[in-house]
Design an enzyme around this catalytic site. Structure first.
Site, PDB file in Angstrom:
ATOM      1  N   LYS A  52      39.113  32.118  25.384  1.00 20.94           N
ATOM      2  CA  LYS A  52      40.328  32.883  25.701  1.00 20.94           C
ATOM      3  C   LYS A  52      40.306  34.248  25.014  1.00 20.94           C
ATOM      4  O   LYS A  52      40.681  35.258  25.615  1.00 20.94           O
ATOM      5  CB  LYS A  52      41.576  32.078  25.298  1.00 20.94           C
ATOM      6  CG  LYS A  52      41.843  30.914  26.253  1.00 20.94           C
ATOM      7  CD  LYS A  52      42.821  29.902  25.701  1.00 20.94           C
ATOM      8  CE  LYS A  52      42.916  28.694  26.639  1.00 20.94           C
ATOM      9  NZ  LYS A  52      43.730  27.608  26.104  1.00 20.94           N
ATOM     10  N   GLN A  96      47.586  25.879  21.218  1.00 19.67           N
ATOM     11  CA  GLN A  96      46.495  25.075  21.777  1.00 19.67           C
ATOM     12  C   GLN A  96      46.748  23.578  21.544  1.00 19.67           C
ATOM     13  O   GLN A  96      46.983  23.159  20.416  1.00 19.67           O
ATOM     14  CB  GLN A  96      45.161  25.503  21.162  1.00 19.67           C
ATOM     15  CG  GLN A  96      43.936  24.806  21.733  1.00 19.67           C
ATOM     16  CD  GLN A  96      43.697  25.133  23.201  1.00 19.67           C
ATOM     17  OE1 GLN A  96      43.828  26.275  23.626  1.00 19.67           O
ATOM     18  NE2 GLN A  96      43.350  24.135  23.978  1.00 19.67           N
ATOM     19  N   ASP A 119      51.370  29.524  29.210  1.00 20.25           N
ATOM     20  CA  ASP A 119      50.710  28.267  29.590  1.00 20.25           C
ATOM     21  C   ASP A 119      51.476  27.565  30.721  1.00 20.25           C
ATOM     22  O   ASP A 119      50.946  26.681  31.382  1.00 20.25           O
ATOM     23  CB  ASP A 119      50.628  27.318  28.373  1.00 20.25           C
ATOM     24  CG  ASP A 119      49.209  27.231  27.802  1.00 20.25           C
ATOM     25  OD1 ASP A 119      48.257  27.560  28.543  1.00 20.25           O
ATOM     26  OD2 ASP A 119      49.060  26.828  26.637  1.00 20.25           O
TER      27      ASP A 119
END
Length: 293
Positions: A52, A96, A119
């Site tokens: 990322k 995460q 997300d």
């Protein structure tokens, strides 16, 4: 049989995003800023976050990585989420997953400002998705839609079987394939661990999206001739043939299923790269304040 090349498509999209960012900055606009919180040293999470950060560089974004050890308290983590919510320079951020067992993932997800939830996991974004309102769509389903779009795969009126009912892939994928849009307008069946006749359901499908996390679950006899097969699975299994000592396996028995398909995604190199690039697109939208003012 056409192999769907997620790597090539994601490279192209990153170029498109970088061009747009260059224009925004040239006109005096703000460079999009993505932050990521990483807890502990899970191998898979480390790899994803590194990818990322690299993708942010390719897209011309600013990125920040905030690391915590495994023993960070839930309170401390929630405080950092609150700080990022208030930080005007951060357009979007992710925490995460998975998190250590002593931290409630749901509590953390709900603490994120939905306007920065790139997300697409916050209940507000999930709810808006389910009724077709603009929102941040979770990265993997969004990446799959983009592959269908770029390969001009027909979805309207098709029977689509989604294998798996996770909140991150299965449920949003089913909702997106049902929507009055392209890609979409499909008749969707969701199968899972309690489905009695999975093989029969798959056999009638024009499109199979496999997101069960069970290596090589989808066999050739479960797939009809000319079907489109999208493999979301990424299970690491030990291997003596690779330097790392493991190999990524999808949910589809690729070798035997591929010859029957009109289109199929490989593992790796199919859905994976699209997941990261979808996060980049959400970050760009967040930077432009295009979904939430």
């Amino acid at each position: 049989m056409t192999l769907i090349d997620g790597k090539a498509v994601s490279t192209q999209i990153k170029k498109e995003i970088a061009e747009e960012v260059k224009e925004i900055v040239a006109k005096g606009g703000k460079r999009p800023h993505l932050a990521a919180i990483l807890v502990g040293h899970d191998g898979g999470s480390e790899t994803y976050v590194a990818s990322k950060v690299k993708a942010c560089e390719a897209c011309g974004f600013k990125s920040s990585l905030i690391r915590y050890e495994e023993d960070v308290t839930e309170k401390e983590l929630l405080q950092k989420v609150e700080d990022l919510n208030k930080d005007a320079d951060v357009d979007g951020f992710i925490v995460q997953l998975p998190l250590p067992k002593h931290i409630s993932e749901q509590k953390v997800i709900e603490a994120i400002d939905y306007r920065k939830d790139v997300d697409g996991f916050h209940p507000i974004n999930v709810g808006r998705l389910s009724i077709g309102l603009p929102c941040y769509i979770s990265a993997t389903p969004n990446g799959i839609l983009e592959l269908l779009r770029r390969y001009k795969i027909e979805t309207s009126g098709k029977k689509c079987v989604v294998l798996g009912r996770s909140n991150i892939v299965g449920k949003p994928m089913a909702a997106l394939m049902m929507q009055k849009a392209y890609p979409g307008n499909a008749t969707v069946t969701v199968c899972h661990s309690r489905t009695a006749n999975i093989a029969e359901e798959c056999k009638t499908a024009d499109i199979i999206i496999a997101a069960l996390g069970q290596p090589e679950f989808v066999k050739a006899e479960m797939v009809k001739e000319g079907a489109v097969v999208i493999d979301v699975g990424t299970t690491r299994l030990p291997s003596t043939k690779t330097k790392s000592g493991f190999k990524l396996h999808g949910d589809v028995d690729f070798e035997n299923v591929a010859p029957k398909c009109s289109f199929i995604t490989p593992v790796p190199g199919g859905v994976g790269p699209m997941t990261i690039v979808s996060l980049m697109r959400n970050t760009l939208l967040a930077g432009k304040k295009e979904i939430y003012k």
